[in-house]
Design a protein around this motif. Structure first.
Motif, mmCIF file in Angstrom:
data_model
loop_
_atom_site.group_PDB
_atom_site.id
_atom_site.type_symbol
_atom_site.label_atom_id
_atom_site.label_comp_id
_atom_site.label_asym_id
_atom_site.label_seq_id
_atom_site.Cartn_x
_atom_site.Cartn_y
_atom_site.Cartn_z
ATOM 1 N N MET A 13 27.932 34.116 42.045
ATOM 2 C CA MET A 13 29.042 34.857 42.599
ATOM 3 C C MET A 13 30.331 34.093 42.303
ATOM 4 O O MET A 13 30.432 32.903 42.547
ATOM 5 C CB MET A 13 28.859 35.046 44.101
ATOM 6 C CG MET A 13 29.899 35.923 44.699
ATOM 7 S SD MET A 13 29.716 36.253 46.447
ATOM 8 C CE MET A 13 28.014 36.582 46.628
ATOM 9 N N MET A 14 31.298 34.805 41.786
ATOM 10 C CA MET A 14 32.563 34.202 41.393
ATOM 11 C C MET A 14 33.640 34.552 42.430
ATOM 12 O O MET A 14 33.588 35.615 43.036
ATOM 13 C CB MET A 14 32.960 34.767 40.028
ATOM 14 C CG MET A 14 34.257 34.281 39.498
ATOM 15 S SD MET A 14 34.555 35.047 37.882
ATOM 16 C CE MET A 14 36.240 34.624 37.640
ATOM 17 N N LYS A 15 34.571 33.662 42.630
ATOM 18 C CA LYS A 15 35.711 33.926 43.508
ATOM 19 C C LYS A 15 36.974 33.990 42.671
ATOM 20 O O LYS A 15 37.139 33.240 41.712
ATOM 21 C CB LYS A 15 35.854 32.845 44.570
ATOM 22 C CG LYS A 15 34.815 32.935 45.649
ATOM 23 C CD LYS A 15 35.140 32.004 46.781
ATOM 24 C CE LYS A 15 34.095 32.154 47.869
ATOM 25 N NZ LYS A 15 34.391 31.317 49.021
ATOM 26 N N ALA A 16 37.873 34.911 43.036
ATOM 27 C CA ALA A 16 39.160 35.056 42.357
ATOM 28 C C ALA A 16 40.208 35.418 43.400
ATOM 29 O O ALA A 16 39.895 36.004 44.431
ATOM 30 C CB ALA A 16 39.079 36.139 41.288
ATOM 31 N N THR A 17 41.435 35.081 43.116
ATOM 32 C CA THR A 17 42.527 35.396 44.036
ATOM 33 C C THR A 17 43.111 36.763 43.700
ATOM 34 O O THR A 17 42.849 37.329 42.636
ATOM 35 C CB THR A 17 43.639 34.340 43.947
ATOM 36 O OG1 THR A 17 44.217 34.399 42.632
ATOM 37 C CG2 THR A 17 43.099 32.951 44.225
ATOM 38 N N ALA A 18 43.920 37.267 44.605
ATOM 39 C CA ALA A 18 44.603 38.539 44.356
ATOM 40 C C ALA A 18 45.519 38.415 43.139
ATOM 41 O O ALA A 18 45.676 39.364 42.367
ATOM 42 C CB ALA A 18 45.402 38.960 45.594
ATOM 43 N N LYS A 19 46.095 37.252 42.937
ATOM 44 C CA LYS A 19 46.934 37.005 41.767
ATOM 45 C C LYS A 19 46.096 37.076 40.486
ATOM 46 O O LYS A 19 46.532 37.653 39.484
ATOM 47 C CB LYS A 19 47.617 35.643 41.893
ATOM 48 C CG LYS A 19 48.597 35.358 40.793
ATOM 49 C CD LYS A 19 49.296 34.023 41.032
ATOM 50 C CE LYS A 19 50.283 33.727 39.928
ATOM 51 N NZ LYS A 19 50.975 32.451 40.150
ATOM 52 N N ASP A 20 44.876 36.515 40.520
ATOM 53 C CA ASP A 20 43.974 36.619 39.372
ATOM 54 C C ASP A 20 43.660 38.078 39.062
ATOM 55 O O ASP A 20 43.607 38.480 37.905
ATOM 56 C CB ASP A 20 42.657 35.878 39.636
ATOM 57 C CG ASP A 20 42.831 34.379 39.724
ATOM 58 O OD1 ASP A 20 43.771 33.853 39.086
ATOM 59 O OD2 ASP A 20 42.030 33.737 40.431
ATOM 60 N N LEU A 21 43.434 38.851 40.108
ATOM 61 C CA LEU A 21 43.143 40.271 39.922
ATOM 62 C C LEU A 21 44.315 40.984 39.254
ATOM 63 O O LEU A 21 44.135 41.805 38.364
ATOM 64 C CB LEU A 21 42.823 40.922 41.267
ATOM 65 C CG LEU A 21 42.487 42.401 41.248
ATOM 66 C CD1 LEU A 21 41.240 42.670 40.421
ATOM 67 C CD2 LEU A 21 42.303 42.923 42.666
ATOM 68 N N ARG A 22 45.506 40.614 39.650
ATOM 69 C CA ARG A 22 46.704 41.251 39.089
ATOM 70 C C ARG A 22 46.915 40.892 37.624
ATOM 71 O O ARG A 22 47.218 41.752 36.806
ATOM 72 C CB ARG A 22 47.922 40.833 39.905
ATOM 73 C CG ARG A 22 49.192 41.466 39.449
ATOM 74 C CD ARG A 22 50.324 41.106 40.370
ATOM 75 N NE ARG A 22 51.564 41.670 39.859
ATOM 76 C CZ ARG A 22 52.754 41.289 40.243
ATOM 77 N NH1 ARG A 22 52.878 40.371 41.171
ATOM 78 N NH2 ARG A 22 53.822 41.831 39.729
ATOM 79 N N PHE A 23 46.754 39.620 37.296
ATOM 80 C CA PHE A 23 47.088 39.168 35.951
ATOM 81 C C PHE A 23 45.889 39.045 35.001
ATOM 82 O O PHE A 23 46.085 38.981 33.794
ATOM 83 C CB PHE A 23 47.819 37.820 36.014
ATOM 84 C CG PHE A 23 49.180 37.928 36.641
ATOM 85 C CD1 PHE A 23 50.211 38.580 35.987
ATOM 86 C CD2 PHE A 23 49.418 37.400 37.898
ATOM 87 C CE1 PHE A 23 51.461 38.700 36.566
ATOM 88 C CE2 PHE A 23 50.669 37.512 38.483
ATOM 89 C CZ PHE A 23 51.696 38.163 37.816
ATOM 90 N N ASN A 24 44.677 39.008 35.536
ATOM 91 C CA ASN A 24 43.492 38.824 34.699
ATOM 92 C C ASN A 24 42.424 39.876 34.996
ATOM 93 O O ASN A 24 41.230 39.578 34.987
ATOM 94 C CB ASN A 24 42.900 37.420 34.920
ATOM 95 C CG ASN A 24 43.901 36.342 34.624
ATOM 96 O OD1 ASN A 24 44.574 36.373 33.602
ATOM 97 N ND2 ASN A 24 44.026 35.384 35.522
ATOM 98 N N SER A 25 42.842 41.094 35.242
ATOM 99 C CA SER A 25 41.889 42.126 35.647
ATOM 100 C C SER A 25 40.845 42.402 34.571
ATOM 101 O O SER A 25 39.676 42.627 34.882
ATOM 102 C CB SER A 25 42.617 43.406 36.041
ATOM 103 O OG SER A 25 43.425 43.868 34.978
ATOM 104 N N LYS A 26 41.221 42.379 33.294
ATOM 105 C CA LYS A 26 40.254 42.644 32.231
ATOM 106 C C LYS A 26 39.144 41.596 32.233
ATOM 107 O O LYS A 26 37.964 41.932 32.122
ATOM 108 C CB LYS A 26 40.917 42.678 30.863
ATOM 109 C CG LYS A 26 39.879 42.812 29.741
ATOM 110 C CD LYS A 26 40.352 43.524 28.565
ATOM 111 C CE LYS A 26 39.380 43.664 27.451
ATOM 112 N NZ LYS A 26 38.006 43.319 27.605
ATOM 113 N N GLU A 27 39.503 40.343 32.387
ATOM 114 C CA GLU A 27 38.509 39.280 32.407
ATOM 115 C C GLU A 27 37.582 39.426 33.613
ATOM 116 O O GLU A 27 36.368 39.204 33.511
ATOM 117 C CB GLU A 27 39.178 37.904 32.412
ATOM 118 C CG GLU A 27 39.837 37.537 31.092
ATOM 119 C CD GLU A 27 41.228 38.150 30.913
ATOM 120 O OE1 GLU A 27 41.747 38.791 31.854
ATOM 121 O OE2 GLU A 27 41.783 38.009 29.814
#
Length: 78
Positions: free
Chosen positions: A1-15
């Motif tokens: 299971m990976m964790k990501a921030t809301a900022k990651d979701l905004r700028f790295n959504s494709k990944e």
């Protein structure tokens, strides 16, 4: 299971979507607290999804065909 921030979701959504497509789950955090979970889409058949969406109508005796009723409601808008 990976964790990501809301900022990651905004700028790295494709990944993040690529990660989910590989079968991994991604927990999205906002200000350090878990907020949402991205999980792989399980392609259920259309009938199962339809029954879940219109489950509130299953005991309604006044409406026999939910699809026809909904189309009738939407008819005037289009």
């Amino acid at each position: 299971m990976m964790k990501a921030t809301a900022k990651d979701l905004r700028f790295n959504s494709k990944e993040l979507l690529d990660t989910v497509n590989r079968g991994e789950e991604v927990i999205i955090t906002f200000r350090g607290k878990p907020c949402a979970k991205l999980i792989p889409y399980n392609g259920k058949n259309k009938e199962t999804v339809k029954n879940q969406l219109f489950g509130i109508w299953k005991d309604n005796d006044m409406v026999q065909d939910v699809d026809q009723y909904i189309c009738g409601l939407r008819k005037g808008r289009f």
